[in-house]
Structures are given as structure tokens and as C-alpha cells.
Design a protein around this motif. Structure first.
Motif, PDB file in Angstrom:
ATOM      1  N   TRP A   1      42.915  39.993  13.537  1.00 25.66           N
ATOM      2  CA  TRP A   1      44.212  40.224  12.868  1.00 25.66           C
ATOM      3  C   TRP A   1      44.085  39.689  11.449  1.00 25.66           C
ATOM      4  N   GLU A   2      44.109  40.602  10.479  1.00 24.12           N
ATOM      5  CA  GLU A   2      43.941  40.219   9.074  1.00 24.12           C
ATOM      6  C   GLU A   2      45.208  40.568   8.271  1.00 24.12           C
ATOM      7  N   TYR A   3      46.142  39.664   8.099  1.00 28.24           N
ATOM      8  CA  TYR A   3      46.186  38.293   8.587  1.00 28.24           C
ATOM      9  C   TYR A   3      47.618  38.023   9.016  1.00 28.24           C
ATOM     10  N   PRO A   4      47.859  37.070   9.901  1.00 32.02           N
ATOM     11  CA  PRO A   4      49.242  36.698  10.199  1.00 32.02           C
ATOM     12  C   PRO A   4      49.997  36.321   8.919  1.00 32.02           C
ATOM     13  N   ALA A   5      51.221  36.829   8.789  1.00 30.86           N
ATOM     14  CA  ALA A   5      52.118  36.563   7.659  1.00 30.86           C
ATOM     15  C   ALA A   5      51.606  37.154   6.344  1.00 30.86           C
ATOM     16  N   TYR A   6      50.683  38.098   6.425  1.00 34.67           N
ATOM     17  CA  TYR A   6      50.171  38.748   5.208  1.00 34.67           C
ATOM     18  C   TYR A   6      51.030  39.978   4.938  1.00 34.67           C
TER      19      TYR A   6
ATOM     20  N   THR B   1      55.039  38.981   8.495  1.00 36.17           N
ATOM     21  CA  THR B   1      56.312  38.288   8.288  1.00 36.17           C
ATOM     22  C   THR B   1      56.082  36.794   8.456  1.00 36.17           C
ATOM     23  N   PRO B   2      56.981  35.950   7.959  1.00 36.71           N
ATOM     24  CA  PRO B   2      56.828  34.500   8.153  1.00 36.71           C
ATOM     25  C   PRO B   2      56.789  34.101   9.626  1.00 36.71           C
ATOM     26  N   GLU B   3      57.422  34.902  10.491  1.00 29.77           N
ATOM     27  CA  GLU B   3      57.444  34.585  11.917  1.00 29.77           C
ATOM     28  C   GLU B   3      56.068  34.740  12.564  1.00 29.77           C
ATOM     29  N   ASP B   4      55.152  35.434  11.879  1.00 30.71           N
ATOM     30  CA  ASP B   4      53.813  35.635  12.440  1.00 30.71           C
ATOM     31  C   ASP B   4      53.111  34.314  12.732  1.00 30.71           C
ATOM     32  N   THR B   5      53.408  33.307  11.938  1.00 28.51           N
ATOM     33  CA  THR B   5      52.714  32.027  12.080  1.00 28.51           C
ATOM     34  C   THR B   5      52.851  31.496  13.501  1.00 28.51           C
ATOM     35  N   VAL B   6      54.066  31.468  14.012  1.00 30.01           N
ATOM     36  CA  VAL B   6      54.299  31.001  15.382  1.00 30.01           C
ATOM     37  C   VAL B   6      53.949  32.085  16.390  1.00 30.01           C
ATOM     38  N   ASN B   7      54.279  33.329  16.075  1.00 30.02           N
ATOM     39  CA  ASN B   7      54.043  34.419  17.023  1.00 30.02           C
ATOM     40  C   ASN B   7      52.560  34.624  17.297  1.00 30.02           C
ATOM     41  N   TYR B   8      51.718  34.336  16.316  1.00 29.00           N
ATOM     42  CA  TYR B   8      50.270  34.470  16.523  1.00 29.00           C
ATOM     43  C   TYR B   8      49.799  33.536  17.637  1.00 29.00           C
TER      44      TYR B   8
ATOM     45  N   CYS C   1      39.247  32.412   5.593  1.00 30.47           N
ATOM     46  CA  CYS C   1      38.768  31.226   4.887  1.00 30.47           C
ATOM     47  C   CYS C   1      39.608  30.915   3.650  1.00 30.47           C
ATOM     48  N   GLY C   2      40.362  31.867   3.159  1.00 30.69           N
ATOM     49  CA  GLY C   2      41.218  31.590   2.017  1.00 30.69           C
ATOM     50  C   GLY C   2      42.266  30.556   2.377  1.00 30.69           C
ATOM     51  N   PRO C   3      42.390  29.479   1.607  1.00 32.24           N
ATOM     52  CA  PRO C   3      43.377  28.440   1.934  1.00 32.24           C
ATOM     53  C   PRO C   3      44.784  28.979   2.091  1.00 32.24           C
ATOM     54  N   ASP C   4      45.131  30.005   1.307  1.00 31.13           N
ATOM     55  CA  ASP C   4      46.482  30.562   1.402  1.00 31.13           C
ATOM     56  C   ASP C   4      46.701  31.296   2.714  1.00 31.13           C
ATOM     57  N   LYS C   5      45.630  31.775   3.338  1.00 31.39           N
ATOM     58  CA  LYS C   5      45.745  32.457   4.628  1.00 31.39           C
ATOM     59  C   LYS C   5      45.681  31.460   5.783  1.00 31.39           C
ATOM     60  N   ILE C   6      44.866  30.436   5.628  1.00 35.73           N
ATOM     61  CA  ILE C   6      44.724  29.449   6.696  1.00 35.73           C
ATOM     62  C   ILE C   6      46.045  28.753   6.975  1.00 35.73           C
ATOM     63  N   GLU C   7      46.793  28.459   5.917  1.00 33.95           N
ATOM     64  CA  GLU C   7      48.041  27.716   6.087  1.00 33.95           C
ATOM     65  C   GLU C   7      49.114  28.526   6.805  1.00 33.95           C
ATOM     66  N   LYS C   8      48.875  29.827   6.990  1.00 33.58           N
ATOM     67  CA  LYS C   8      49.863  30.679   7.660  1.00 33.58           C
ATOM     68  C   LYS C   8      49.618  30.781   9.163  1.00 33.58           C
ATOM     69  N   ILE C   9      48.625  30.073   9.688  1.00 37.94           N
ATOM     70  CA  ILE C   9      48.384  30.083  11.131  1.00 37.94           C
ATOM     71  C   ILE C   9      48.391  28.645  11.651  1.00 37.94           C
ATOM     72  N   GLN C  10      48.747  28.490  12.910  1.00 39.43           N
ATOM     73  CA  GLN C  10      48.822  27.165  13.519  1.00 39.43           C
ATOM     74  C   GLN C  10      47.441  26.800  14.086  1.00 39.43           C
ATOM     75  N   VAL C  11      46.557  26.423  13.185  1.00 36.04           N
ATOM     76  CA  VAL C  11      45.183  26.146  13.582  1.00 36.04           C
ATOM     77  C   VAL C  11      45.132  25.059  14.652  1.00 36.04           C
ATOM     78  N   ASP C  12      45.974  24.040  14.509  1.00 34.30           N
ATOM     79  CA  ASP C  12      45.943  22.933  15.454  1.00 34.30           C
ATOM     80  C   ASP C  12      46.308  23.359  16.868  1.00 34.30           C
ATOM     81  N   LYS C  13      46.974  24.511  17.013  1.00 31.96           N
ATOM     82  CA  LYS C  13      47.350  25.000  18.339  1.00 31.96           C
ATOM     83  C   LYS C  13      46.399  26.078  18.842  1.00 31.96           C
TER      84      LYS C  13
END
Length: 871
Positions: A467-472, A478-485, A515-527
Motif C-alpha cells: 500500500w503506497e501509502y497510507p494517508a497519501y 485520508t488521515p484516517e488511514d493511519t489507524v485503519n492501516y 522510507c520517506g520520513p513524511d510517509k513513515i509518520e503516517k503509519i503506526q509503526v509501533d503497532k
């Protein structure tokens, strides 16, 4: 006993001061090297020459000196430092006191259980007759003084140094084996003790020693300290373990950094010599390499992985559309699948309801199952040997087309070679429907159920999500992609677990991640890290024609221009995921078998005219490696050492392509070995399938995996393809950008810059005299524009770097050029100075032996990379 912790060196900014430090800071009359400046709260350090302080220097703001009085050290991140200011416990500035206390307690317990002395406790070694004390903060058992001949304590300053004044068996050489031949001691562990500037200082060269103190045996081996070290290698936790370059002597502080950085291995000076670790040295221990280092760049240091050697997984993406190219040269029958551990078939796609289907109803079934079988006698519809399959050519069941196949497709051939096969669902052009699917429970469950059916009907081994990329926003995000992913991956994981229970086997779930920092921050990596079996980092496409200046497709380390933020690199991407708690043992690095081109460019950090779709029209400016090789006969190739990649320039018309050759691929494997990572993903398999049948990039990958000691510098592009077989290192990037031919009003035009901003950061400081970067018009007398002049924010380093590598002559070769402000080199480039309006401020600082000061980059670089002493 020395517990040698090889660590990458932090990039150091030197702000010279005229004040002298107290002689006691050197620790002993014989000490030469860097040492902590006492009473400075670990913010300053001194340079000692035979026990005399010759200069005092401040660490860059935000960094602390990780060393001690007379002990060497480096400036690094505060969280890596336990401040040992003077003789007290230190301020622990920048550290977590609870973590430090816990680590010290663990070391004290370790010392007691292994027979080492308690922290700072002196003891007499009966075999050598020397007194030692154990320093829990540097993990060094250090020689203190000799015992008196009559057995009494010889504490006087006049006591002679013992016969064995080199208890850690430090010896000079180009490698550990070479050091064993010369047996030239470097007792301080510093390169400064070595007479030959090409030599490093290696520890535990026991064959050169006449006696080894009993207290330095391997009795200290225990799981508790192993755990501490391995935790360090997989986290950024606070510790009191000294970060050094592996020999208790820092690299010379390099002026004007952006941030500290890791060690960059110099492949010209035996990159394969290994660190001997007296506590962890056993058959199962994977030891990182030790060698002299190139100047660090703009990246944080890391603690190398020191646990058992980890096997590597090599994943190859098969792009279905490449089947048509070169008269089906990349047909599955022409691929040696034994070179891969897994094949990800690209791509399947989803619709908005969560149905899954292929992208090519002609290619997909033949690639996966083989050619159509029209012979009635060989058709098997059911049971053993069945060759009747139904291709998901559309999202509905009615669009699944069934036929018999010859069984010579990817699934059969790859599995026969021992490789798994998984579908990759999504991709750059097929990700628009993911946000809708992930937004509802019904959509997620439908998609997960179809993943299970896809595995069962195709005999796949798992699922890969791209998925390239959540919230892109450009892909309907959409902003909701971050949690929905996260919910989306959880639904797939749950469905695969149920399938696994029914089948009696495990089905992995992986994902291609940005790998782009702006894309990484849009996903819940810790989860999501706990839902994924492997995280496939797309550590390529970090720079390209969308950037205003030429740059590197897949830089190992930050290139240092066009980036508003740090970490647009392989190392930066790895560090970002590590900070979210991802286990390095689950990370796969991306290996690009293609390049990114720039029309009319002749070097790095140049304005260009977009992707070079003139010279590389077949690939629309993003050439496969096999097409780059075809073009090399008209090009000159360069090794870009700063990013450990290659680029080539057309000799006649200009035009540049950034790519990874076999050496660059090998370097990335070396990096993954150093960090104990899981493996690699190759985009894509056909990229390095040369017309003569060679596959140099995947062969370099496996060669380095099979032999971690392989010298990557021995690898390069095929010699038969080169017009010029000489090996060229790239010249330094111009300090400023030549904007003379650019209309400033056009610079803010939206070009899809990789940093996600309308206008990229361009380092373009105002020079004292206009410089002429490579490829510019030297006859143009217009002044070089400052970034602020054209409306582009500067990078905050104006005035901190040399105004220009060209300056007026000097009457004294070791003086500053007239009117020059910034750093400059001595006449032989073995030292450097800071100039203020043409006057030297402070004293000359030495470069580490084997390096010279390069005024074009304002760093001490290996001599081979500083042609003509940078003049």
C-alpha cells in the motif's frame, strides 16, 4: 581485559577556542590523542601531544564528549554518553540515570561472577606482575602501574613501566593478519602510535605478545553481558558503554557537520578485518568489521550487532510486465530461482469491496503456472499432478478463468529451487482502493477472506501488502488511514492464523513500507511491527528527477543536499524504524536493480532538466541495470563514496544516472550484516539479467551473504562494458549551486519533491568568490545566488563551510588565505585551521594519520580521496 566495542564514529563540528586546557587533562606525560576537558561537563575536549595540551575544542551544540581524562573518545549524541568529568561519577548529562545505574549494576555483577575486580578495584596480576583496575564505564581493564620488585606496592611516579606495557596486545597494520607480521605496538589503542599512515591499530594480536595477563582471559563470558550488548545493538537505550572507533582514539573532528554519523567503511584498507571481542568471542559470534574510517557524514552512530550470525532472506520481486521485454528474456524458465529465498509476484490489485484480482489476464496465469497445455492426454483436472488452475482475471468469481498449464511457471520452478512464492498486492499505481477497504470492518474482513482464498487456489506461501501509502492524498489517502492501516493488517493476520491452524503450517504477512520520513509518520509503526513477520523497507527512490538537484537513488547515508529533513537514506530509514521499536531481525533492506537519471547533468548537486528519457527512453528515464550496462560504453562511471553508490555520465551530451553497481549492493549487504538485519528485497529480478546471461547484482548479494569477509571494493561494473576501465571516485559536490542559468521564479514550481514540500532545501551559501561547480559555465561572471536571494530557505550553515575551494595565494603556506572565513588546510593537508577574515583562530588541528583535509568538503578524508591535496 579490553571489551572492544567497535562503534561508528559521530560526525564532529569543531569550534576552535584559543584557551588552553590544564595539563592534567592528558592523564599521563606520554599520552598523545584526544581527552576529556575536565570541569567542562563533558562539553569540551583537548588534544594532547606527549602529555601536553595543544588545543581545546568544544563539542557541537547538542553533543557531549564520550571519553575520559587521558582516555580518548568522541563527541556523540547525549543519550549515548555517560559524562565522566574528572574523577567523580559524572553528571550523566543527557543520560537516563536509572538506565545508567542499572547498566553499572549489571557490569558490577558481571565482574563479580567472572572473576574480574569490582569497579575501580586494583588488583595484582601474578603472571605479569602488573597492577590493573577495572573501569566499568569504559569496560576496560587498564594497566595502572608495575608492582615493586620486592612485592610491595610501587606507587611512586618514578616507577618504571612494566615489560608488558601493552596488555591488550595492540599492534599496527593494514589488517589484523598484517599487524601480526609487523608486530609494531600501538599501546594506547590509537592510530597515532602507528608510523605508517596506512595502518590501523588492532587489538588482541596475541601472536605478537610475549605474555598475556591471566586476568584478561575469557572467563568473563556470560549471558548477562551478552544481553546488554545485544539490547544496545537493537535499541537506542542509554548505556555507559563508550562509543568509539574501536581503538580508544577518535577520528579527527571534522568541521561543519549537519549531525553525527556512522562510520563509513574504507574498502581500500581491508574492510574485512574483524574485531576480537574477549567476552563474546566464540564460534557463534558474528563479529563486525574493523578498519580505518572515511569521514562521517550526516547520520547518527549505531552500535553494531554482536550476537550470533543471522541467516539472510533474499526476496525478489517479479514484475509481470517485464515478461514482454527483450523477447521474453525474463521468462521464468530463464531465471535461477535458487538465488532467491522468496519470490513476490507483482502485482495483484484490490477493488473497493475488498476483492482481489490480477493485472494481466494473459501474462499472469502463464507466468505463475506455465504455458497453456492444449494436449488432452496431459490434462489433469483433479488430484495428484493436477495442472488445472483458475486465474483471478477480474474481481468477481465469474471472471476467474480456468485452464490447464504445463507447470513450468514461477510457482513450480521457484518451489522446486527451495524458494517461497507470495503475491504482492497493491503497488504504486494500484493503491487507490486501499483507503476505502481499510475504512470499514466489512471491507477489511472481505479483503482478508480473499487473501486466504488466493493462497489456497494459487498455492501461495503468504501475503505481501504494498500500500503506497497510507494517508497519501495523491492515492486517495485520508488521515484516517493511519489507524485503519493497523486494523487492516490485523484483519489479514487473524485470517492467516486461522488458515494456518487448519493447514497445520504458518503463513507469513509482510509489507512494503516507505522510507520517506513524511510517509513513515503516517503509519503506526509501533503497532504494525507486531503484526508483520517482516518489514520490507523501500530504501530506494529517495532522490530522483522530482528533486531540483541531481541526487542519489538509494544512498547508504544522507547525501546532505535537497533534504529538508534528515534520514533520506538506507541508514536513516533503518534508524527511523528502529526508534519505533522495530526489531532489526525483522527488517529487509531494499536493493534497487535500476537507476534514476537526470537529463543534461554531469555531476551531483546540479540543476537538471528532468529524467533523462532521451538516453534512457525505453525505461522512461528509470533504466534497468541491464540497460545502464548497455550504455556504459558511452559513459564515464564514478564511485560516490559519500553515499556508497555509483553514477555514470554520458561523455558527449551529458546526462547522469545514479544506480547501484555490484560494489554498492555488496556495501548494503555489509551494512545489513553489521546490524543483524533479516534480509533484502530486490526490485526487481529482471533488472540485472544481462543479455549475456550474467546476473552481477544478485550474485554480489549472495556472495557477500555467503562470505561476510568479501572485500566489496573488488566488485564493480562489468569491465567488458566500460569504455574507460580506470576506477574513478566522484569529485566533491560544489559547495554552492550555480543558479546563473535558472530563472528564480521557476524554482518554486510544483515538481513533486521527495521531501513533500513545495520547494526543497538547497544548500547554497553565499561564497566570498563565485565557485564554478562541475558542468557550469566558467565564463559566466554573474555572482552565485544565495538561497535567500531566490526565495529558497538556506540550510543554516552559511559561513560555516569554506567559502570556496579556490582562494588567493598565501605568503605562508600554513596561513589562512587573505580575507577567508571558514576552515582551511595546512600546506600538506595533514592539518586544518579555522580562519576569520584571513587570520588563523586557535591552533592547527591534525587529521588522523592516513587522512588529509579536503577543503571542498571541510572534512578529513582518506588520502586517496583527496587528489592533489584538494588544491
Amino acid at each position: 581485559m579490553l571489551l572492544l566495542l567497535k562503534s561508528t564514529t559521530a560526525l564532529l563540528t569543531v569550534l576552535l577556542s584559543a584557551a588552553a586546557a590544564a595539563a592534567d587533562d592528558c592523564g599521563s606525560p606520554s599520552y598523545t590523542g584526544f581527552a576529556l576537558k575536565s570541569q567542562s561537563a563533558c562539553k569540551s575536549y583537548v588534544y594532547c601531544q606527549s602529555g601536553v595540551v595543544t588545543s581545546e575544542t568544544n563539542c557541537p551544540e547538542g553533543l557531549l564528549f564520550n571519553g575520559g581524562v587521558g582516555l580518548g573518545g568522541i563527541c556523540t549524541w547525549p543519550e549515548m554518553v555517560v559524562c565522566r568529568d574528572d574523577d567523580d561519577e559524572g553528571s550523566d548529562e543527557g543520560s537516563s540515570s536509572s538506565t545508567v545505574a542499572a547498566t553499572k549494576a549489571a557490569v558490577t555483577t558481571e565482574a563479580a561472577s567472572s572473576g574480574l575486580p569490582s569497579p575501580w578495584e586494583e588488583y595484582l596480576d601474578s603472571e605479569s606482575g602488573n597492577y590493573y583496575y577495572y573501569n566499568p564505564e569504559t569496560k576496560v581493564t587498564q594497566w595502572d602501574r608495575p608492582a615493586a620488585a620486592d612485592g610491595n606496592d610501587a606507587k611512586s611516579e618514578e616507577a618504571e613501566e612494566p615489560a608488558n606495557s601493552n596488555p591488550n596486545n595492540y599492534y599496527c597494520g593494514q589488517s589484523r593478519d598484517d599487524a601480526a607480521l609487523h608486530c609494531h605496538p600501538c599501546p594506547s589503542g590509537s592510530l597515532m602510535d602507528c608510523q605508517d599512515v596506512t595502518h590501523g591499530c588492532f587489538s588482541n594480536v596475541d601472536s605478537c605478545a610475549t605474555s598475556i595477563p591471566a586476568a584478561t582471559g575469557n572467563s568473563g563470558n556470560s549471558a548477562s553481558l551478552d544481553d546488554i550488548l545485544n539490547n544496545l545493538a537493537n535499541s537506542h537505550g542509554t548505556t555507559d558503554i563508550t562509543t568509539s572507533n574501536g581503538n580508544n582514539s577518535p577520528m579527527v573532528p571534522a568541521p561543519t557537520p549537519s549531525n553525527p554519523s556512522p562510520t563509513v567503511v574504507n574498502n581500500n584498507a581491508n574492510p574485512t578485518a574483524t574485531v576480537s571481542n574477549p567476552i563474546l568471542d566464540d564460534e557463534s559470534t558474528y563479529k563486525p568489521t574493523e578498519s580505518p574510517t572515511l569521514p562521517p557524514w550526516t547520520n547518527a552512530p549505531f552500535v553494531p550487532y554482536r550476537g550470533p550470525k543471522r541467516d539472510k532472506t533474499v526476496i525478489g520481486y517479479y514484475a509481470s510486465w517485464q515478461w514482454y521485454d527483450r523477447n521474453k528474456f525474463a521468462d521464468p524458465k530463464n531465471i535461477d530461482f535458487s538465488k532467491y529465498d522468496r519470490i513476490n509476484y507483482a502485482f495483484f490489485q484490490p477493488d473497493k469491496e475488498g476483492n482481489i484480482y490480477g493485472t494481466d489476464e494473459w501474462a499472469d496465469p502463464q507466468l505463475l503456472w506455465g504455458e497453456y497445455d492444449y494436449a488432452p492426454q496431459s490434462q489433469v483436472m483433479e488430484g495428484p499432478g493436477r495442472n488445472y488452475f483458475c486465474s483471478w482475471d477480474g474481481p468477481l468469481q465469474s471472471q476467474h478463468n480456468c485452464a490447464t498449464h504445463k507447470g513450468d511457471g514461477i510457482i513450480a520452478l521457484a518451489k522446486a529451487a527451495g524458494a517461497q512464492v507470495m503475491p504482492s498486492i497493491g503497488g504504486w499505481t494500484l493503491s487507490d482502493n486501499f483507503p476505502t477497504i481499510a475504512a470499514t470492518e466489512a471491507g477489511r474482513q472481505a479483503f482478508a477472506a480473499n487473501c486466504v482464498k488466493l493462497i489456497e487456489e494459487y498455492d501461495f506461501d503468504g501475503i505481501d501488502i504494498d500500500w503506497e501509502y497510507p494517508a497519501y492524498e495523491d492515492h486517495s489517502g485520508t488521515p484516517e488511514d493511519t489507524v485503519n492501516y493497523t486494523y487492516f493488517l490485523q484483519a489479514i493476520r487473524d485470517a492467516l492464523d486461522k488458515l494456518g491452524e487448519a493447514k497445520g503450517r504458518y503463513f507469513p504477512l509482510t509489507a512494503a513500507l516507505p522510507c520517506g520520513p513524511d510517509k513513515i509518520e503516517k503509519i503506526q509503526v509501533d503497532k504494525i511491527k507486531d503484526l508483520l513477520d517482516e518489514l520490507n523497507l523501500m530504501s530506494y527512490d529517495l532522490h530522483g528527477a522530482w528533486d531540483l538537484l541531481t541526487g542519489t537513488n538509494a544512498p547508504m547515508f544522507d547525501q546532505g543536499w535537497t533534504d529538508q529533513s534528515k534520514r533520506w537514506s538506507v541508514h536513516g530509514c533503518t534508524e527511523a524504524y528502529l526508534e519505533y521499536g522495530v526489531d532489526l531481525a525483522k527488517i529487509n533492506l531494499g536493493l534497487p536493480f535500476y537507476g534514476r537519471s537526470f537529463r543534461k547533468a554531469t555531476g551531483m548537486k546540479q540543476v537538471h532538466e528532468g529524467a533523462d528519457d532521451i538516453n534512457f527512453h525505453l525505461d522512461e528515464g528509470s533504466p534497468q541495470y541491464f540497460n545502464i550496462v548497455k550504455a556504459l560504453g558511452r559513459m564515464t562511471t564514478y564511485r560516490h563514496e559519500k553515499t556508497q553508490t555509483q553514477y555514470a555520465v554520458f561523455d558527449d551530451t551529458g546526462g547522469l544516472v545514479s544506480y547501484d553497481d555490484a560494489r554498492a549492493i555488496c556495501d548494503k549487504v555489509h551494512y545489513a550484516n553489521e546490524r543483524g538485519m533479516h534480509g533484502f528485497l530486490v526490485w526487481e529480478i529482471s533488472g540485472d539479467m544481462l543479455d549475456n546471461g550474467d546476473t552481477p547484482l544478485i550474485d554480489a548479494t549472495n556472495a557477500k551473504i555467503d562470505n561476510p569477509n568479501l572485500d566489496c571494493s573488488t566488485l564493480r561494473d562489468p569491465l567488458w562494458a566500460l569504455s574507460d576501465t580506470a576506477y574513478h571516485y566522484a569529485p566533491p559536490e560544489p559547495e554552492t549551486v550555480d543558479w546563473s542559468s535558472v530563472n528564480p521564479l521557476n524554482l518554486a514550481a510544483p515538481m513533486g519533491y521527495s521531501n513533500g514540500d513545495a520547494v526543497p532545501m538547497i544548500p547554497a551559501p553565499t561564497p566570498t568568490a563565485p565557485s564554478t561547480p562541475t558542468g557550469s559555465n566558467s565564463a559566466n561572471n554573474s555572482p552565485t545566488l544565495n538561497s535567500n536571494t531566490i526565495g529558497i530557505p538556506d540550510n543554516g550553515n552559511n559561513g560555516n563551510t569554506p567559502s570556496s575551494p579556490v582562494a588567493a595565494p598565501r605568503s605562508n603556506p600554513d596561513d589562512c588565505p587573505p580575507d577567508h572565513t571558514g576552515y582551511w588546510a595546512s600546506s600538506d593537508c595533514t592539518k586544518y585551521m579555522y580562519c576569520q577574515a584571513g587570520a588563523v583562530v586557535g591552533t592547527l588541528m591534525p587529521c588522523v594519520p592516513g587522512t588529509l583535509f579536503d577543503v571542498t568538503t571541510a572534512t578529513c578524508a582518506f588520502a586517496a580521496n583527496v587528489p592533489s591535496c584538494s588544491r
